[in-house]
Motif scaffolding. Structure first.
Motif, PDB file in Angstrom:
ATOM      1  N   ILE A   7     -18.056  93.493   5.581  1.00 49.44           N
ATOM      2  CA  ILE A   7     -17.616  92.744   6.759  1.00 49.44           C
ATOM      3  C   ILE A   7     -18.693  92.743   7.831  1.00 49.44           C
ATOM      4  CG2 ILE A   7     -15.898  92.662   8.599  1.00 49.44           C
ATOM      5  CD1 ILE A   7     -13.970  94.090   6.650  1.00 49.44           C
ATOM      6  N   ASN A  22     -21.911  93.149   7.522  1.00 51.61           N
ATOM      7  CA  ASN A  22     -23.042  92.314   7.124  1.00 51.61           C
ATOM      8  C   ASN A  22     -22.725  90.837   7.289  1.00 51.61           C
ATOM      9  OD1 ASN A  22     -24.748  94.378   6.506  1.00 51.61           O
ATOM     10  ND2 ASN A  22     -24.318  94.394   4.336  1.00 51.61           N
ATOM     11  N   TYR A  23     -21.494  90.455   6.908  1.00 53.92           N
ATOM     12  CA  TYR A  23     -21.089  89.053   7.028  1.00 53.92           C
ATOM     13  C   TYR A  23     -21.116  88.611   8.490  1.00 53.92           C
ATOM     14  CZ  TYR A  23     -18.147  84.893   6.741  1.00 53.92           C
ATOM     15  OH  TYR A  23     -17.665  83.618   6.839  1.00 53.92           O
ATOM     16  N   GLU A  31     -24.674  88.444   9.957  1.00 59.89           N
ATOM     17  CA  GLU A  31     -25.447  87.288   9.553  1.00 59.89           C
ATOM     18  C   GLU A  31     -24.891  86.025  10.202  1.00 59.89           C
ATOM     19  OE1 GLU A  31     -26.368  87.228   5.423  1.00 59.89           O
ATOM     20  OE2 GLU A  31     -27.088  85.155   5.528  1.00 59.89           O
ATOM     21  N   LEU A  77     -23.856  82.589   2.567  1.00 60.58           N
ATOM     22  CA  LEU A  77     -23.168  83.706   3.207  1.00 60.58           C
ATOM     23  C   LEU A  77     -21.847  84.040   2.512  1.00 60.58           C
ATOM     24  CD1 LEU A  77     -23.194  85.678   5.474  1.00 60.58           C
ATOM     25  CD2 LEU A  77     -22.423  83.910   7.029  1.00 60.58           C
ATOM     26  N   ARG A  83     -22.482  85.872  -0.562  1.00 61.65           N
ATOM     27  CA  ARG A  83     -23.005  87.190  -0.239  1.00 61.65           C
ATOM     28  C   ARG A  83     -21.894  88.149   0.135  1.00 61.65           C
ATOM     29  NH1 ARG A  83     -27.618  85.377   1.026  1.00 61.65           N
ATOM     30  NH2 ARG A  83     -27.102  84.649   3.111  1.00 61.65           N
ATOM     31  N   VAL A  84     -20.916  87.678   0.898  1.00 60.62           N
ATOM     32  CA  VAL A  84     -19.862  88.604   1.294  1.00 60.62           C
ATOM     33  C   VAL A  84     -18.997  88.972   0.087  1.00 60.62           C
ATOM     34  CG1 VAL A  84     -18.067  86.972   2.026  1.00 60.62           C
ATOM     35  CG2 VAL A  84     -18.286  89.130   3.173  1.00 60.62           C
ATOM     36  N   ASN A 114     -20.954  91.564  -1.752  1.00 60.24           N
ATOM     37  CA  ASN A 114     -20.901  92.846  -1.048  1.00 60.24           C
ATOM     38  C   ASN A 114     -19.568  93.531  -1.211  1.00 60.24           C
ATOM     39  OD1 ASN A 114     -23.507  92.789  -0.135  1.00 60.24           O
ATOM     40  ND2 ASN A 114     -23.024  91.934   1.864  1.00 60.24           N
ATOM     41  N   MET A 115     -18.481  92.757  -1.166  1.00 54.96           N
ATOM     42  CA  MET A 115     -17.162  93.387  -1.320  1.00 54.96           C
ATOM     43  C   MET A 115     -17.025  94.010  -2.696  1.00 54.96           C
ATOM     44  SD  MET A 115     -14.280  91.250   0.734  1.00 54.96           S
ATOM     45  CE  MET A 115     -14.499  89.596   0.144  1.00 54.96           C
TER      46      MET A 115
END
Lengths: 336, 306
Positions: free
Chosen positions: A157, A159-160, A163, B172, B175-176, B179-180
């Motif tokens: 979260i 990082n999101y 960015e 993005l 990417r999220v 990452n999750m």
């Protein structure tokens, strides 16, 4: 290259949200570019009664910015209607009524000046409802609903958001520096975060103070001797976390920043930022330091039993604190 | 727009490394573009005896790719010499002789087909030397030396490598998601990783198996029912971690993937990839599961009292 807007046509829906100019908007939306290109060929602007084009267009707009800029198109009414319904979606945070892992996210949203709503979990039933509704990917909070997505995992979260709000460095090298600094700060804050669940916090407090003064603060002192921000000369995720962390440290150890003057002045500068200043006033969304009630509430919602053996192993693992080991604490299975 | 290269001039230094064509190189290096632009104005290509221009140029080249493409410039000898010295810099990992937090990084470098050297810490003195040399930002390992930087913090390193090798999603939203998924897998692997330090691992083992089957594996089963990869239809950091995690789980709980057929076939597909296949053979850089000696070594190097 693109038609200039009349200033009056720019109608941000909400004063506190970000808005973008038409030029930037058009640059962000290739589909709109090609659409406009087609229209210019026949010298006609698109009418937005075509619902499919509109919805795709609006979806992309919502993703890229918080507010739609109304342009010089023929059919405004459809756009207005859709704008009002979609802009009703705000950022929603689901967590306890306490700091925990969500506090860093609250800080970041505050600095980015994004308004958010909070749904606070007080009872186990509320938590189970979230689980049964399938909203939690790993049955864990924090949960952040944003841009039509349900994000979990604190670091994903952060990082999101970083960015999205341009606080994650301009290139890969800056990004890795920001990430290294941020991870160190999150390690340190996590040690403080688990204290309420430790029946014997005194020894741990000494250890945290020692680590802060010998391992972590010197790094940031060095990085801020000269530069105004930690990385790349502009405000980033790492700076936000450093403010949060230094304030948390001072709550526990009053004079800890005495030998770290660069960090202290950095903190002073950051507090001047109006959004942060407001966040630090009473009545803001900032949560108070955790106390026993908070610990009880968390344990009840997650039905955690703290037994002697689990404690001793877990908190000894906490004391190892090198990145070799996970810092396992009681809430770890549930709070990410 | 840019001069075409003669194929013979392209000299990758090392067959296993990535190399780029001149066009792509020029696209990546704005400084080189402007340099070339200036040269074209006066119809003269740059000579690389100017050491400052050369060093900046070479630095940027090294950052963006593993191998330099030699172009049609006048003075090749300087470039060749510099190429040889700088290309001597390989990726170096500093850690124990064991899996720990470094194993995910080893996996990622392997899948990206990047060779690396390892300096293994056996004694406390070696660790203290790293600390005293000021190489460890927070006095912690893993430490990865790459691109002239010393990176610490496992997640920062993984994100850096994933982005560098195009395994971090195209935008993005991807990417999220990556990452999750990655964070969940790292949580699960961390539980397994700390077992050797737990004097009573049996209860913990049961808990891990339960969590894996109820909380984590169903998520990936659902994500892989249909798609070939977890996110965005291409190989990413999350896929690499999932392979690593499923293999670790099967070492502890032999039949755990029985009810998760999509994950099992995903694992089967990934093992076919030659780089991964080689990594799983004996003699590769993959470290064995932690034994008692490993726990003792770590405890001694960090002087931990359990």
């Amino acid at each position: 290259m693109f038609p200039r807007l009349h200033p009056q046509v720019v109608q941000p829906l909400d004063f506190n949200r970000r808005y973008i100019t038409a030029e930037l908007l058009f640059a962000l939306l290739p589909s709109l570019q090609s659409l406009l290109h087609e229209c210019r060929k026949v010298r006609r602007y698109p009418s937005f009664t075509s619902s499919s084009i509109t919805s795709i267009f609006i979806q992309q707009l919502i993703f890229h910015c918080d507010c739609i800029v109304v342009c010089r198109f023929t059919d405004l009414s459809v756009l207005e209607k859709k704008k009002l319904t979609i802009m009703g979606e705000r950022v929603v945070l689901h967590y306890f009524n306490g700091r925990g892992k969500m506090e860093s996210i609250r800080w970041l949203l505050t600095v980015a000046e994004v308004e958010f709503d909070e749904k606070l979990l007080d009872t186990r039933e509320e938590y189970l409802k979230l689980v049964n509704d399938g909203k939690l990917m790993f049955q864990q909070v924090p949960l952040v609903e944003i841009d039509g997505m349900r994000l979990v995992q604190t670091k994903a979260i952060l990082n999101y958001l970083a960015e999205k709000f341009n606080m994650h460095g301009k290139d890969l090298k800056d990004r890795v520096m920001i990430n290294m600094y941020s991870e160190g700060l999150m390690d340190l804050m996590e040690m403080i975060m688990v204290l309420p669940f430790n029946p014997d916090p005194t020894a741990k407090l000494e250890e945290i103070e020692k680590k802060a003064k010998e391992r972590y603060l010197p790094v940031y002192e060095k990085a801020l001797t000269g530069p105004v921000y930690l990385v790349g000369g502009k405000l980033s995720l790492a700076d936000v976390l450093l403010v949060e962390c230094t304030l948390m440290l001072e709550e526990k150890f009053a004079g800890i920043l005495k030998e770290f003057s660069a960090v202290k002045s950095f903190q002073g500068r950051m507090i001047q930022i109006s959004a942060i200043n407001r966040f630090l006033q009473p009545g803001s969304k900032r949560k108070p330091p955790p106390d026993e009630n908070y610990a009880k509430a968390v344990m009840e919602v997650f039905q955690i039993q703290i037994t002697i053996s689990v404690k001793s192993v877990t908190f000894l693992l906490c004391s190892l604190s090198c990145s070799m080991f996970g810092i396992s604490y009681i809430c770890r299975p549930m709070c990410r």
